[in-house]
Design a protein around this motif. Structure first.
Motif, PDB file in Angstrom:
ATOM      1  N   ALA A   1      38.530  36.373  41.109  1.00 27.81           N
ATOM      2  CA  ALA A   1      39.058  37.564  40.430  1.00 27.81           C
ATOM      3  C   ALA A   1      38.049  38.100  39.422  1.00 27.81           C
ATOM      4  O   ALA A   1      37.883  39.315  39.275  1.00 27.81           O
ATOM      5  N   LEU A   2      37.337  37.193  38.740  1.00 28.51           N
ATOM      6  CA  LEU A   2      36.309  37.599  37.797  1.00 28.51           C
ATOM      7  C   LEU A   2      35.177  38.338  38.515  1.00 28.51           C
ATOM      8  O   LEU A   2      34.669  39.355  38.026  1.00 28.51           O
ATOM      9  N   THR A   3      34.795  37.831  39.670  1.00 29.17           N
ATOM     10  CA  THR A   3      33.741  38.477  40.458  1.00 29.17           C
ATOM     11  C   THR A   3      34.142  39.884  40.876  1.00 29.17           C
ATOM     12  O   THR A   3      33.384  40.848  40.714  1.00 29.17           O
ATOM     13  N   LEU A   4      35.342  40.017  41.417  1.00 31.79           N
ATOM     14  CA  LEU A   4      35.791  41.312  41.929  1.00 31.79           C
ATOM     15  C   LEU A   4      35.983  42.334  40.808  1.00 31.79           C
ATOM     16  O   LEU A   4      35.695  43.515  40.986  1.00 31.79           O
ATOM     17  N   SER A   5      36.462  41.870  39.660  1.00 32.42           N
ATOM     18  CA  SER A   5      36.689  42.809  38.558  1.00 32.42           C
ATOM     19  C   SER A   5      35.387  43.156  37.835  1.00 32.42           C
ATOM     20  O   SER A   5      35.192  44.301  37.416  1.00 32.42           O
ATOM     21  N   SER A   6      34.469  42.197  37.715  1.00 28.90           N
ATOM     22  CA  SER A   6      33.229  42.421  36.963  1.00 28.90           C
ATOM     23  C   SER A   6      32.209  43.232  37.743  1.00 28.90           C
ATOM     24  O   SER A   6      31.524  44.094  37.189  1.00 28.90           O
ATOM     25  N   ILE A   7      32.091  42.963  39.034  1.00 25.68           N
ATOM     26  CA  ILE A   7      31.059  43.617  39.837  1.00 25.68           C
ATOM     27  C   ILE A   7      31.566  44.884  40.508  1.00 25.68           C
ATOM     28  O   ILE A   7      30.912  45.926  40.483  1.00 25.68           O
ATOM     29  N   TYR A   8      32.743  44.791  41.089  1.00 27.29           N
ATOM     30  CA  TYR A   8      33.219  45.887  41.928  1.00 27.29           C
ATOM     31  C   TYR A   8      34.222  46.798  41.226  1.00 27.29           C
ATOM     32  O   TYR A   8      34.657  47.798  41.803  1.00 27.29           O
ATOM     33  N   GLY A   9      34.597  46.457  40.009  1.00 23.12           N
ATOM     34  CA  GLY A   9      35.526  47.307  39.280  1.00 23.12           C
ATOM     35  C   GLY A   9      36.954  47.252  39.784  1.00 23.12           C
ATOM     36  O   GLY A   9      37.771  48.111  39.441  1.00 23.12           O
TER      37      GLY A   9
END
Length: 322
Positions: free
Chosen positions: A279-287
């Motif tokens: 979830a951190l990856t998807l929210s941090s990189i892809y918005g």
């Protein structure tokens, strides 16, 4: 302290750590948005997800067979399939026990320590594969992934301490080397060192089985196929979540690499840790919203966990190698 008490403490700490990660992952979830996201899931992609999951398990059995064949020429892929499934089921309950359980299934001819040595070698190759996934993902998408890797993974691990991680790694390596030297130096004087030296020799012999393989390229190919299946699992889930369907195979590659970091965190089945990191990856990189990230992570993790439980139970109750 007896073994039962130690196991109980280990299980309790592992469970509490999982609870902490679950709380961190789900504390910001808007449950209405989460349920709405689940409702929009394109379930037509789930069979493809399961097919990739089973494919990874098949390739794991075939790869392990190559390692074990120099030690036990009669070992069958069917038996290794059952051993891996039961071991994966054990890992769902208590992380780290699966390796010991699956080796117990195949140690009758080659010896337990040697079987465990081949399992250690497999894990070393898996860690290498995770590293290669990161390098490949960073090379293909350095602009998007490089800053995330530095800010969200490297810097938190290093903290604000002035001590470099390289010095910590060097110190750890020195301590391990000194411990190994002491075990073999005093194995004839100490009963404990003697037992540890015997186990270490068995592990080394098992790990060394890779040098005796007739088909080393097949081993590398199976390893590549295993991790290709994992990437395809992530890609299928991206297509199953409408808000993420625009992401491609390179994104699935990076998400899979990040998610596999959870495998080294001692929580049952990666529970909570996987959800938080993905979830951190998807929210941090892809918005993407945190809720969308949790929907993706929940589908990916729980569907795979369901498959592991079903296959593990089937291999334990009705093994195909019987």
């Amino acid at each position: 302290m007896d073994k039962k008490a130690k196991s109980a403490i280990k299980y309790t700490l592992s469970f509490l750590l999982a609870v902490v990660f679950v709380w961190f992952a789900f504390r910001k979830v808007d449950w209405q948005a989460f349920l709405s996201g689940l409702g929009q899931t394109r379930w037509i992609w789930v069979p493809a997800f399961f097919a990739a999951s089973v494919g990874a398990l098949i390739f794991r059995a075939l790869r392990w067979k190559l390692l074990l064949r120099p030690l036990d020429p009669e070992v069958s892929a069917a038996r290794l399939w059952d051993a891996n499934n039961v071991g994966n089921l054990a890992n769902m309950v208590l992380p780290g026990t699966g390796e010991f359980v699956r080796c117990g299934y195949v140690c009758s001819r080659c010896g337990y320590d040697k079987a465990l040595g081949t399992a250690v070698m497999e894990r070393l190759w898996d860690f290498l594969a995770i590293g290669l996934l990161f390098v490949l993902a960073l090379a293909l998408g350095a602009g998007r992934f490089g800053s995330f890797f530095q800010e969200q993974i490297v810097r938190p691990l290093a903290g604000r301490s002035e001590i470099s991680l390289w010095w910590v790694a060097l110190l750890a390596a020195a301590v391990i080397a000194a411990g190994i030297w002491a075990i073999f130096r005093f194995r004839s004087r100490s009963r404990l060192c003697g037992k540890l030296a015997s186990v270490a020799s068995g592990l080394w012999h098992g790990m060394g089985s890779i040098s005796k393989m007739d088909h080393k390229w097949a081993f590398a190919l199976y390893t590549a196929c295993i991790w290709t299946m994992y990437v395809l699992m992530s890609w299928c889930m991206l297509k199953a979540v409408p808000a993420l369907e625009g992401l491609g195979i390179v994104d699935a590659l990076f998400i899979s690499a990040v998610g596999n970091i959870a495998s080294v965190i001692p929580v049952p089945g990666g529970m909570g840790a996987y959800h938080y990191l993905v979830a951190l990856t998807l929210s941090s990189i892809y918005g993407a919203s945190w809720d969308t990230g949790i929907v993706f992570a929940t589908l990916n993790h729980e569907l795979h966990a369901l498959l592991v439980i079903l296959l593990g139970a089937a291999s334990y109750i009705i093994p195909i190698s019987s």
